[in-house]
Design an enzyme around this catalytic site. Structure first.
Site, PDB file in Angstrom:
ATOM      1  N   GLY A   1       1.401   1.314   0.287  1.00 40.45           N
ATOM      2  CA  GLY A   1       2.216   1.229   1.885  1.00 40.45           C
ATOM      3  C   GLY A   1       1.364   1.900   2.562  1.00 40.45           C
TER       4      GLY A   1
ATOM      5  N   LEU B   1      -0.227   0.374   4.750  1.00 46.83           N
ATOM      6  CA  LEU B   1      -1.147  -1.057   4.748  1.00 46.83           C
ATOM      7  C   LEU B   1      -2.240  -0.508   5.683  1.00 46.83           C
ATOM      8  CD1 LEU B   1       0.851  -3.239   2.793  1.00 46.83           C
ATOM      9  CD2 LEU B   1      -0.090  -1.870   1.427  1.00 46.83           C
ATOM     10  N   HIS B   2      -3.480  -1.010   5.885  1.00 49.57           N
ATOM     11  CA  HIS B   2      -4.594  -0.992   6.066  1.00 49.57           C
ATOM     12  C   HIS B   2      -5.398  -1.943   4.842  1.00 49.57           C
ATOM     13  CE1 HIS B   2      -7.043   1.340   2.808  1.00 49.57           C
ATOM     14  NE2 HIS B   2      -5.672   2.258   3.280  1.00 49.57           N
TER      15      HIS B   2
ATOM     16  N   HIS C   1      -6.569  -2.012   1.895  1.00 44.18           N
ATOM     17  CA  HIS C   1      -5.494  -3.299   1.122  1.00 44.18           C
ATOM     18  C   HIS C   1      -5.452  -4.326   1.396  1.00 44.18           C
ATOM     19  CE1 HIS C   1      -3.220   0.623   1.915  1.00 44.18           C
ATOM     20  NE2 HIS C   1      -3.108   0.730   0.887  1.00 44.18           N
TER      21      HIS C   1
ATOM     22  N   GLN D   1     -10.221   7.274 -10.095  1.00 43.99           N
ATOM     23  CA  GLN D   1      -9.243   6.161 -10.512  1.00 43.99           C
ATOM     24  C   GLN D   1      -9.922   4.446 -10.826  1.00 43.99           C
ATOM     25  OE1 GLN D   1      -5.578   5.882  -8.037  1.00 43.99           O
ATOM     26  NE2 GLN D   1      -6.176   3.742  -7.117  1.00 43.99           N
TER      27      GLN D   1
ATOM     28  N   VAL E   1     -13.955  -0.165   2.307  1.00 39.60           N
ATOM     29  CA  VAL E   1     -13.863  -0.621   3.937  1.00 39.60           C
ATOM     30  C   VAL E   1     -13.326   0.243   4.482  1.00 39.60           C
ATOM     31  CG1 VAL E   1     -12.078  -2.069   5.775  1.00 39.60           C
ATOM     32  CG2 VAL E   1     -12.405  -2.903   2.668  1.00 39.60           C
TER      33      VAL E   1
ATOM     34  N   SER F   1      -4.553   4.836   3.862  1.00 36.57           N
ATOM     35  CA  SER F   1      -3.478   5.679   4.749  1.00 36.57           C
ATOM     36  C   SER F   1      -3.243   6.532   5.658  1.00 36.57           C
ATOM     37  CB  SER F   1      -2.106   5.141   3.915  1.00 36.57           C
ATOM     38  OG  SER F   1      -2.797   4.128   2.806  1.00 36.57           O
ATOM     39  N   ARG F   2      -3.967   8.023   4.675  1.00 30.43           N
ATOM     40  CA  ARG F   2      -3.552   9.209   5.289  1.00 30.43           C
ATOM     41  C   ARG F   2      -4.359   9.554   6.833  1.00 30.43           C
ATOM     42  NH1 ARG F   2      -3.925  10.063  -0.197  1.00 30.43           N
ATOM     43  NH2 ARG F   2      -2.411  11.631  -0.962  1.00 30.43           N
TER      44      ARG F   2
END
Ligand code: AMP
Length: 282
Positions: free
Chosen positions: A31, A33-34, A37, A155, A178, A188-189
């Site tokens: 979540g 989101l930017h 995503h 990851q 991106v 998100s951070r």
């Protein structure tokens, strides 16, 4: 856009989609989101897949409780964002749905060196949590295509291994990082950074860019020292800056054969926020 909060509802829905002959593209997220995503969701939609997004802030992958507590959450904005992108279905489970007390959902995959280097070394247990939640999500959704960002390069390598171990018929698509116009990788951070801190954090991108430009003419040691110096001069605290094989995440010093290309990977603290980034060098 459809919204499911429970597994049985989502599973039934996806069965119908499959029965209709559609392919499923899955974009798992936490979540806030930017456009990082967004680019994956847009890609999945434009390839004609029935596009599923999940939003679940997975507690088991946080090695730091403060980070979990302060992780940005904004479901109202996320819903609007997903709707505008043409996402078909959102899975929004709560913690009990993913980790029911009555069921054992613990998962262990031998991560080998991948679990103890770089992110694995600095965030103990992080990848065990990632594997646990991704295994659960993949069994539930069994997507034809799984979209994940190269921003989290290690990851991506681990999930490639997980898909192989699970033996499911899912094609993993790694999508490019991106960035903001400044070069700062979207995350998100970043919502936890002030405008001033964001300016400081651009030093991460600059360090990667400088290393890329000089990669053929300087030694790795010099490049690493310059990169660390550049970031620390801006007030960042560097955890690591390494050159690795993009397929295996092994240090390129220990592996002359680099089929995955050479990437510089970096983690640094901008005050209270930990940021990671990477860039292909060759
Ligand atoms: P997160 O919500 O941070 O767990 O990220 C969900 C997915 O989005 C992961 O596959 C990330 O690698 C990917 N992602 C996050 N930030 C970016 C970015 N700036 N560019 C591309 N992909 C990203």
């Amino acid at each position: 856009m459809f919204l499911y909060k429970t597994i049985p509802g989502l599973v039934r829905y996806l069965e119908e989609i499959r029965a209709a002959g559609d392919t499923i593209g899955f974009v798992p997220t936490m979540g806030a989101l930017h456009e990082g995503h967004g680019s994956m969701i847009r890609h999945s939609v434009s390839e004609g897949h029935h596009t599923l997004v999940s939003i679940f802030v997975n507690p088991t992958q946080f090695d730091n409780q403060e980070d979990l507590h302060k992780y940005p959450r904004n479901i109202t904005r996320d819903l609007e964002f997903l709707h505008d992108l043409g996402c078909h279905v959102l899975f929004l489970p709560d913690e009990k749905e993913i980790y029911p007390e009555t069921e054992s959902v613990s998962s262990k995959m031998d991560l080998g060196a991948l679990g103890t280097t770089l992110e694995g070394a600095f965030r103990p247990g992080h990848f065990d949590g990632v594997v646990q939640v991704m295994e659960r999500l993949l069994w539930i959704t069994e997507p034809d295509f799984l979209f994940m960002g190269e921003k989290d390069l290690q990851q991506l390598t681990i999930i490639r291994k997980l898909i192989k171990k699970m033996g499911i018929n899912t094609a993993l698509k790694g999508m490019p990082v991106v960035r903001e116009e400044s070069g700062l990788a979207l995350s998100s951070r970043n919502e936890r950074l002030s405008a001033e801190q964001k300016k400081k954090a651009v030093a991460i991108f600059k360090a990667l860019e400088d290393a890329r430009k000089n990669f053929d003419s300087s030694s790795e040691e010099d490049l690493r020292n310059q990169a660390v110096f550049g970031m620390e001069s801006e007030g960042l605290k560097v955890e690591y800056f390494e050159f690795v094989n993009g397929d295996t995440m092994e240090s390129i010093d220990s592996n002359g054969f680099n089929s995955g290309g050479v990437f510089a990977v970096v983690a640094a603290w901008c005050d209270q926020v930990r940021l990671i980034d990477n860039m292909r060098m060759s």
